[in-house]
Design a protein around this motif. Sequence first.
Motif, PDB file in Angstrom:
ATOM      1  N   PRO A 222     -61.652  49.042 -28.247  1.00  0.00           N
ATOM      2  CA  PRO A 222     -61.753  48.695 -26.823  1.00  0.00           C
ATOM      3  C   PRO A 222     -60.404  48.583 -26.132  1.00  0.00           C
ATOM      4  O   PRO A 222     -60.337  48.649 -24.912  1.00  0.00           O
ATOM      5  CB  PRO A 222     -62.468  47.341 -26.844  1.00  0.00           C
ATOM      6  N   ARG A 223     -59.315  48.418 -26.900  1.00  0.00           N
ATOM      7  CA  ARG A 223     -57.997  48.262 -26.281  1.00  0.00           C
ATOM      8  C   ARG A 223     -57.440  49.618 -25.855  1.00  0.00           C
ATOM      9  O   ARG A 223     -57.771  50.642 -26.448  1.00  0.00           O
ATOM     10  CB  ARG A 223     -57.024  47.589 -27.252  1.00  0.00           C
ATOM     11  N   PRO A 224     -56.576  49.657 -24.851  1.00  0.00           N
ATOM     12  CA  PRO A 224     -55.979  50.923 -24.416  1.00  0.00           C
ATOM     13  C   PRO A 224     -54.972  51.434 -25.417  1.00  0.00           C
ATOM     14  O   PRO A 224     -54.428  50.692 -26.229  1.00  0.00           O
ATOM     15  CB  PRO A 224     -55.303  50.552 -23.088  1.00  0.00           C
ATOM     16  N   ALA A 225     -54.694  52.727 -25.354  1.00  0.00           N
ATOM     17  CA  ALA A 225     -53.762  53.342 -26.286  1.00  0.00           C
ATOM     18  C   ALA A 225     -52.361  52.779 -26.145  1.00  0.00           C
ATOM     19  O   ALA A 225     -51.616  52.680 -27.114  1.00  0.00           O
ATOM     20  CB  ALA A 225     -53.743  54.858 -26.058  1.00  0.00           C
TER      21      ALA A 225
ATOM     22  N   GLY B  17     -57.343  43.489 -15.750  1.00  0.00           N
ATOM     23  CA  GLY B  17     -58.078  44.568 -15.093  1.00  0.00           C
ATOM     24  C   GLY B  17     -57.628  45.930 -15.552  1.00  0.00           C
ATOM     25  O   GLY B  17     -58.429  46.823 -15.767  1.00  0.00           O
ATOM     26  N   GLY B  18     -56.274  46.090 -15.742  1.00  0.00           N
ATOM     27  CA  GLY B  18     -55.755  47.366 -16.207  1.00  0.00           C
ATOM     28  C   GLY B  18     -56.231  47.701 -17.595  1.00  0.00           C
ATOM     29  O   GLY B  18     -56.572  48.842 -17.901  1.00  0.00           O
ATOM     30  N   ASP B  19     -56.263  46.677 -18.473  1.00  0.00           N
ATOM     31  CA  ASP B  19     -56.747  46.910 -19.833  1.00  0.00           C
ATOM     32  C   ASP B  19     -58.214  47.303 -19.835  1.00  0.00           C
ATOM     33  O   ASP B  19     -58.645  48.167 -20.585  1.00  0.00           O
ATOM     34  CB  ASP B  19     -56.537  45.662 -20.688  1.00  0.00           C
ATOM     35  N   ARG B  20     -59.001  46.618 -18.982  1.00  0.00           N
ATOM     36  CA  ARG B  20     -60.429  46.963 -18.927  1.00  0.00           C
ATOM     37  C   ARG B  20     -60.621  48.392 -18.441  1.00  0.00           C
ATOM     38  O   ARG B  20     -61.539  49.086 -18.846  1.00  0.00           O
ATOM     39  CB  ARG B  20     -61.164  45.978 -18.012  1.00  0.00           C
ATOM     40  N   ALA B  21     -59.711  48.832 -17.583  1.00  0.00           N
ATOM     41  CA  ALA B  21     -59.832  50.198 -17.061  1.00  0.00           C
ATOM     42  C   ALA B  21     -59.382  51.227 -18.081  1.00  0.00           C
ATOM     43  O   ALA B  21     -59.949  52.322 -18.164  1.00  0.00           O
ATOM     44  CB  ALA B  21     -58.999  50.329 -15.785  1.00  0.00           C
ATOM     45  N   LEU B  22     -58.336  50.893 -18.878  1.00  0.00           N
ATOM     46  CA  LEU B  22     -57.791  51.856 -19.807  1.00  0.00           C
ATOM     47  C   LEU B  22     -58.553  51.906 -21.129  1.00  0.00           C
ATOM     48  O   LEU B  22     -58.499  52.911 -21.829  1.00  0.00           O
ATOM     49  CB  LEU B  22     -56.317  51.536 -20.087  1.00  0.00           C
ATOM     50  N   GLY B  23     -59.236  50.827 -21.487  1.00  0.00           N
ATOM     51  CA  GLY B  23     -59.985  50.820 -22.742  1.00  0.00           C
ATOM     52  C   GLY B  23     -60.989  51.948 -22.838  1.00  0.00           C
ATOM     53  O   GLY B  23     -60.997  52.708 -23.808  1.00  0.00           O
TER      54      GLY B  23
ATOM     55  N   VAL C 187     -60.904  54.724 -21.308  1.00  0.00           N
ATOM     56  CA  VAL C 187     -60.166  55.986 -21.365  1.00  0.00           C
ATOM     57  C   VAL C 187     -59.771  56.299 -22.805  1.00  0.00           C
ATOM     58  O   VAL C 187     -59.896  57.443 -23.275  1.00  0.00           O
ATOM     59  CB  VAL C 187     -58.903  55.916 -20.463  1.00  0.00           C
ATOM     60  N   THR C 188     -59.290  55.262 -23.519  1.00  0.00           N
ATOM     61  CA  THR C 188     -58.935  55.437 -24.932  1.00  0.00           C
ATOM     62  C   THR C 188     -60.142  55.863 -25.750  1.00  0.00           C
ATOM     63  O   THR C 188     -60.072  56.774 -26.579  1.00  0.00           O
ATOM     64  CB  THR C 188     -58.355  54.134 -25.500  1.00  0.00           C
ATOM     65  N   GLN C 189     -61.280  55.205 -25.501  1.00  0.00           N
ATOM     66  CA  GLN C 189     -62.492  55.546 -26.240  1.00  0.00           C
ATOM     67  C   GLN C 189     -62.963  56.966 -25.914  1.00  0.00           C
ATOM     68  O   GLN C 189     -63.384  57.700 -26.811  1.00  0.00           O
ATOM     69  CB  GLN C 189     -63.591  54.527 -25.907  1.00  0.00           C
ATOM     70  N   ALA C 190     -62.875  57.332 -24.638  1.00  0.00           N
ATOM     71  CA  ALA C 190     -63.289  58.692 -24.255  1.00  0.00           C
ATOM     72  C   ALA C 190     -62.383  59.731 -24.903  1.00  0.00           C
ATOM     73  O   ALA C 190     -62.856  60.784 -25.356  1.00  0.00           O
ATOM     74  CB  ALA C 190     -63.255  58.828 -22.732  1.00  0.00           C
TER      75      ALA C 190
END
Length: 341
Positions: A208-211, A227-233, A235-238
């Motif tokens: 769940p954490r961003p790259a 908020g930024g982490d929630r948005a980037l998590g 993206v990392t998974q995708a």
Amino acid sequence: MATGLLALLDDIAGIAKVAAASLDDAAGQAARAGGKAVGVVIDDTAVTPRYVTGFSPSREVPIVWKIALGSLRNKLHFLLPGALLLSLFAPWAITPLLMLGGAYLCFEGAEKVAEAIRPHHTEVQASAAPARDPQALEDEKVRSAVKTDFILSAEIMALTLATVAESPFATQVFVLAVVGIGITLFVYGIVALIVKADDAGLALAREPRPASTLLGLRAAPAGAPTGGDRALGPVTQAFGRALVRGMPVLLRGLGILGTAAMIWVGGGIIVHGLESYGLGAIGHTIEHAAEAAGAWLPVLSGAASWLVTAALSGVLGLALGAALIPLAHYVVTPVLRSLKA
């Protein structure tokens, strides 16, 4: 005294310039020779990942490392000395051997095309197969991969030797060694990345954490994600999911490109070999067609000429390979079996 010293230094500087120029020329020849082996390199990169299929992720990189060491041994212990001896004592044999290797490339490429058009499936009863010791199975896979690599490495070294056949002996040694080591590191480095890419993608897809946090580019949040982490998590998974889904596509693409490259490189070797024996009609036809394509598209003349040359060499290679398939299956294979019996 000072004049003599200056003259000596000037001579040393001149020798250094000559040595540097020679080294630069040898490096350029190594690069050109490696470029001519592109078809074999791509095929080697596409084939090797299959040898780690079915093993645990922890054994994938060690297996690739063992195969890489076997590949280096093939090139440096066996093929490089053999190529140098051939260059010294039987240079006349280089062109026939190179044409034989080109014919093999055409045959192997055409066989892959035939298999893609009409696949032959062999059903295997997995339950009937006895349990295998994992270490014995790994050793068997490595031996099989190294044997396959020997054939591909022989083609690479033959192509390289043909490129530097007229060069001094020291240059031949340098170029053969550089190409052998460089291609091995490149191929098996890429293979190691390929076989671990799906594991990395799977880990990212579950993370769940961003790259940026995983790579240490930003500190991990102390509490709830920002908020930024929630948005980037997501993206990392995708990205991880795309990596997992994309690797089979990449391997299939490499396989197709490798097959095409083998056919056009093999056909080109045959054309150049025929020209060296005074049979240049096919080569001249391909050259004229490439020049016409370049003149028709002057903005992309280089690319157009190369594409036409590769395409026509590929047509010749595919035709030759298709003609060799029945010869290999109905003549060569039975003879080899009878010799082993």
